[in-house]
Design a protein around this motif. Structure first.
Motif, mmCIF file in Angstrom:
data_model
loop_
_atom_site.group_PDB
_atom_site.id
_atom_site.type_symbol
_atom_site.label_atom_id
_atom_site.label_comp_id
_atom_site.label_asym_id
_atom_site.label_seq_id
_atom_site.Cartn_x
_atom_site.Cartn_y
_atom_site.Cartn_z
ATOM 1 N N GLU A 34 148.925 104.281 10.253
ATOM 2 C CA GLU A 34 147.671 103.757 10.148
ATOM 3 C C GLU A 34 147.336 103.462 11.726
ATOM 4 O O GLU A 34 146.212 103.863 12.277
ATOM 5 C CB GLU A 34 147.540 102.547 9.448
ATOM 6 N N ASN A 83 146.601 106.345 13.852
ATOM 7 C CA ASN A 83 145.462 106.945 13.310
ATOM 8 C C ASN A 83 144.333 106.126 14.278
ATOM 9 O O ASN A 83 143.360 106.744 15.069
ATOM 10 C CB ASN A 83 145.275 107.109 12.212
ATOM 11 N N THR A 84 144.378 104.926 14.237
ATOM 12 C CA THR A 84 143.419 103.962 15.000
ATOM 13 C C THR A 84 143.451 104.199 16.399
ATOM 14 O O THR A 84 142.423 104.246 16.942
ATOM 15 C CB THR A 84 143.663 102.582 14.513
ATOM 16 N N ARG A 125 141.544 107.469 17.095
ATOM 17 C CA ARG A 125 140.079 107.435 16.922
ATOM 18 C C ARG A 125 139.494 106.464 18.149
ATOM 19 O O ARG A 125 138.548 106.681 18.769
ATOM 20 C CB ARG A 125 139.775 106.429 15.740
ATOM 21 N N LEU A 126 140.140 105.544 18.423
ATOM 22 C CA LEU A 126 139.699 104.466 19.606
ATOM 23 C C LEU A 126 140.031 105.317 21.071
ATOM 24 O O LEU A 126 138.935 105.020 21.833
ATOM 25 C CB LEU A 126 140.396 103.286 19.899
ATOM 26 N N HIS A 186 134.472 104.872 10.047
ATOM 27 C CA HIS A 186 135.512 105.105 11.068
ATOM 28 C C HIS A 186 134.906 106.649 11.508
ATOM 29 O O HIS A 186 135.367 107.674 11.296
ATOM 30 C CB HIS A 186 136.628 105.433 10.598
#
Length: 137
Positions: free
Chosen positions: A87, A90-91, A94-95, A132
């Motif tokens: 997780e 994945n964050t 994205r960031l 998201h």
């Protein structure tokens, strides 16, 4: 082993007294007793508080952390840790896309950000997912 006064725990850990009381209610820590009106804790509470801080930083809820920290010792669920690590990966992805998009828009030669094709992609991606946004290049 010397018991620590609540003021010592606050000073060493940086955790406020109200947070310590809340952690007690959640079952994360347990005082060993009182000396006058002050709660007393075993020295190990500092390590437990560090584990709580690490868990919070990783995005675990206090209830999830309470499952790990229990009177019988630490019960780490490796599968849960791996899922949280995924997780976080994945964050981070994205960031990183958000960061790259912002940098592009900040340096874009278009007269305004609304005229920047990359910024328009960012806006469309945000419309598709309000929780998201996944930016596309």
């Amino acid at each position: 082993m010397k018991a620590l006064d609540i003021a010592e725990v606050v000073k060493i850990s940086g955790v406020s007294p109200s947070a310590l009381r809340f952690y007690e209610k959640k079952g994360l820590i347990t005082p060993t007793g009182r000396k006058g009106l002050r709660r007393q804790y075993q020295a190990e509470v500092i390590q437990t508080l560090a584990l709580v801080a690490l868990g919070r930083l990783a995005g675990f809820t206090l209830d999830e952390i309470a499952e790990v920290v229990n009177p019988k010792g630490y019960a780490i669920q490796r599968e849960q840790l791996m899922a949280k690590a995924e997780e976080i990966d994945n964050t981070i992805k994205r960031l990183a896309k958000v960061r790259d998009g912002l940098r592009h828009v900040a340096n874009c030669s278009a007269p305004s950000h609304m005229q920047c094709p990359q910024f328009q992609k960012i806006i469309k991606a945000a419309q598709r997912s309000t929780t998201h946004p996944c930016l596309v290049r």
